[in-house]
Design a protein around this motif. Structure first.
Motif, PDB file in Angstrom:
ATOM      1  N   GLN A 190       0.721  -1.355  -0.047  1.00  0.00           N
ATOM      2  CA  GLN A 190       0.156   0.113  -0.025  1.00  0.00           C
ATOM      3  C   GLN A 190       0.816   1.158  -0.075  1.00  0.00           C
ATOM      4  N   VAL A 191       0.563   2.283  -0.764  1.00  0.00           N
ATOM      5  CA  VAL A 191       1.172   3.603  -0.707  1.00  0.00           C
ATOM      6  C   VAL A 191       0.050   4.692  -0.386  1.00  0.00           C
ATOM      7  N   GLN A 192       0.383   5.684   0.295  1.00  0.00           N
ATOM      8  CA  GLN A 192      -0.379   6.810   0.486  1.00  0.00           C
ATOM      9  C   GLN A 192       0.380   7.856  -0.361  1.00  0.00           C
ATOM     10  N   VAL A 193      -0.437   8.855  -0.710  1.00  0.00           N
ATOM     11  CA  VAL A 193      -0.062   9.741  -1.622  1.00  0.00           C
ATOM     12  C   VAL A 193      -0.708  11.083  -1.167  1.00  0.00           C
ATOM     13  N   VAL A 194       0.053  12.449  -0.662  1.00  0.00           N
ATOM     14  CA  VAL A 194      -0.544  13.623  -0.369  1.00  0.00           C
ATOM     15  C   VAL A 194       0.024  14.641  -0.891  1.00  0.00           C
ATOM     16  N   GLU A 195      -0.688  15.596  -1.612  1.00  0.00           N
ATOM     17  CA  GLU A 195      -0.372  16.820  -2.366  1.00  0.00           C
ATOM     18  C   GLU A 195      -0.304  17.938  -1.391  1.00  0.00           C
ATOM     19  N   SER A 196       0.440  18.796  -1.743  1.00  0.00           N
ATOM     20  CA  SER A 196       0.187  20.186  -0.951  1.00  0.00           C
ATOM     21  C   SER A 196       0.815  21.188  -1.898  1.00  0.00           C
ATOM     22  N   GLY A 197       0.424  22.672  -1.646  1.00  0.00           N
ATOM     23  CA  GLY A 197       1.064  23.672  -2.286  1.00  0.00           C
ATOM     24  C   GLY A 197       0.296  24.326  -3.315  1.00  0.00           C
ATOM     25  N   GLY A 198      -1.034  23.938  -3.479  1.00  0.00           N
ATOM     26  CA  GLY A 198      -1.872  24.666  -4.658  1.00  0.00           C
ATOM     27  C   GLY A 198      -2.171  25.941  -3.884  1.00  0.00           C
ATOM     28  N   GLY A 199      -3.037  26.617  -4.697  1.00  0.00           N
ATOM     29  CA  GLY A 199      -3.517  27.940  -4.531  1.00  0.00           C
ATOM     30  C   GLY A 199      -4.001  29.054  -5.525  1.00  0.00           C
ATOM     31  N   LEU A 200      -4.218  30.371  -5.290  1.00  0.00           N
ATOM     32  CA  LEU A 200      -4.485  31.179  -6.264  1.00  0.00           C
ATOM     33  C   LEU A 200      -3.152  32.138  -6.526  1.00  0.00           C
ATOM     34  N   VAL A 201      -2.829  32.288  -7.875  1.00  0.00           N
ATOM     35  CA  VAL A 201      -1.612  33.094  -8.326  1.00  0.00           C
ATOM     36  C   VAL A 201      -2.145  33.808  -9.427  1.00  0.00           C
ATOM     37  N   GLN A 202      -1.574  34.873  -9.649  1.00  0.00           N
ATOM     38  CA  GLN A 202      -1.650  35.853 -10.926  1.00  0.00           C
ATOM     39  C   GLN A 202      -0.959  35.077 -12.112  1.00  0.00           C
ATOM     40  N   PRO A 203      -1.337  35.445 -13.299  1.00  0.00           N
ATOM     41  CA  PRO A 203      -0.836  34.989 -14.395  1.00  0.00           C
ATOM     42  C   PRO A 203       0.553  35.746 -14.571  1.00  0.00           C
ATOM     43  N   GLY A 204       1.663  34.693 -14.718  1.00  0.00           N
ATOM     44  CA  GLY A 204       2.964  34.874 -14.742  1.00  0.00           C
ATOM     45  C   GLY A 204       3.637  34.517 -13.417  1.00  0.00           C
ATOM     46  N   GLY A 205       3.022  34.422 -12.491  1.00  0.00           N
ATOM     47  CA  GLY A 205       3.559  33.923 -11.173  1.00  0.00           C
ATOM     48  C   GLY A 205       3.958  32.427 -11.269  1.00  0.00           C
ATOM     49  N   SER A 206       4.212  31.890 -10.009  1.00  0.00           N
ATOM     50  CA  SER A 206       4.961  30.721  -9.658  1.00  0.00           C
ATOM     51  C   SER A 206       4.390  30.084  -8.735  1.00  0.00           C
ATOM     52  N   LEU A 207       4.280  28.754  -8.809  1.00  0.00           N
ATOM     53  CA  LEU A 207       3.954  27.972  -7.636  1.00  0.00           C
ATOM     54  C   LEU A 207       4.722  26.800  -7.447  1.00  0.00           C
ATOM     55  N   ARG A 208       4.852  26.039  -6.301  1.00  0.00           N
ATOM     56  CA  ARG A 208       5.595  24.852  -6.163  1.00  0.00           C
ATOM     57  C   ARG A 208       4.488  23.732  -5.305  1.00  0.00           C
ATOM     58  N   LEU A 209       4.251  22.738  -6.172  1.00  0.00           N
ATOM     59  CA  LEU A 209       3.603  21.678  -5.517  1.00  0.00           C
ATOM     60  C   LEU A 209       4.395  20.559  -4.903  1.00  0.00           C
ATOM     61  N   SER A 210       4.023  19.936  -3.930  1.00  0.00           N
ATOM     62  CA  SER A 210       4.865  18.868  -3.519  1.00  0.00           C
ATOM     63  C   SER A 210       3.915  17.514  -3.281  1.00  0.00           C
ATOM     64  N   CYS A 211       4.510  16.503  -3.279  1.00  0.00           N
ATOM     65  CA  CYS A 211       3.774  15.295  -3.114  1.00  0.00           C
ATOM     66  C   CYS A 211       4.635  14.382  -2.320  1.00  0.00           C
ATOM     67  N   ALA A 212       4.027  13.911  -1.145  1.00  0.00           N
ATOM     68  CA  ALA A 212       4.591  13.074  -0.295  1.00  0.00           C
ATOM     69  C   ALA A 212       4.097  11.512  -0.244  1.00  0.00           C
ATOM     70  N   ALA A 213       5.013  10.751  -0.167  1.00  0.00           N
ATOM     71  CA  ALA A 213       4.414   9.278  -0.608  1.00  0.00           C
ATOM     72  C   ALA A 213       4.975   8.505   0.704  1.00  0.00           C
ATOM     73  N   SER A 214       4.029   7.747   1.088  1.00  0.00           N
ATOM     74  CA  SER A 214       4.735   7.105   2.335  1.00  0.00           C
ATOM     75  C   SER A 214       3.995   5.503   2.090  1.00  0.00           C
ATOM     76  N   GLY A 215       4.478   4.595   3.157  1.00  0.00           N
ATOM     77  CA  GLY A 215       3.976   3.045   2.849  1.00  0.00           C
ATOM     78  C   GLY A 215       4.969   2.260   2.123  1.00  0.00           C
ATOM     79  N   SER A 216       4.825   1.595   1.397  1.00  0.00           N
ATOM     80  CA  SER A 216       5.657   0.877   0.590  1.00  0.00           C
ATOM     81  C   SER A 216       6.204   1.495  -0.671  1.00  0.00           C
ATOM     82  N   ILE A 217       7.254   2.373  -0.189  1.00  0.00           N
ATOM     83  CA  ILE A 217       7.824   3.525  -0.874  1.00  0.00           C
ATOM     84  C   ILE A 217       8.792   2.549  -2.026  1.00  0.00           C
ATOM     85  N   SER A 218       9.295   1.802  -1.558  1.00  0.00           N
ATOM     86  CA  SER A 218      10.259   0.863  -2.442  1.00  0.00           C
ATOM     87  C   SER A 218       9.480   0.095  -3.450  1.00  0.00           C
TER      88      SER A 218
END
Length: 117
Positions: free
Chosen positions: A1-29
């Motif tokens: 089993q693998v669990q996946v959780v995203e973070s980092g979304g939001g509202l940004v103006q055109p031309g801007g930047s965002l960084r999304l992250s995804c953390a996996a846990s469980g049977s990572i191998s």
């Protein structure tokens, strides 16, 4: 089993930047690859970028030169750096993890990215 959780979304103006992250846990191998998908209202889910356990990456033509997928700490955390964002990048972004052992794909709950002035 693998669990996946995203973070980092939001509202940004055109031309801007965002960084999304995804953390996996469980049977990572067992994870052979991870990827970011997105789904805009009324549209099908589409692949944005992917990365294999060996470090090979691929990016959709629509985001090449603007988005970059990378990984930290092996396949524990995968990030999506999004620069020069456009209104058409607005969507719910989903992280996925493919388990080679179980031959199935695990999905996160999604994170909203809105590009608007």
């Amino acid at each position: 089993q693998v669990q996946v959780v995203e973070s980092g979304g939001g509202l940004v103006q055109p031309g801007g930047s965002l960084r999304l992250s995804c953390a996996a846990s469980g049977s990572i191998s067992s994870i052979s690859s991870m990827a970011w998908y997105r789904q805009a209202p009324g549209k099908q889910r589409e692949l944005v970028a992917g990365i294999t356990s060996g470090g090979t990456t691929n990016h959709a033509d629509s985001v090449k030169g603007r988005f970059t997928i990378s990984r930290d700490n092996g396949m524990n955390t995968v990030s999506l750096q999004m620069n020069s964002l456009k209104p058409e990048d607005t969507a719910v972004y989903y992280c996925s993890a493919r388990s080679a052992v179980e031959r199935r794909t695990y999905w996160g709950q999604g994170t909203q990215v809105t590009v608007s002035s």
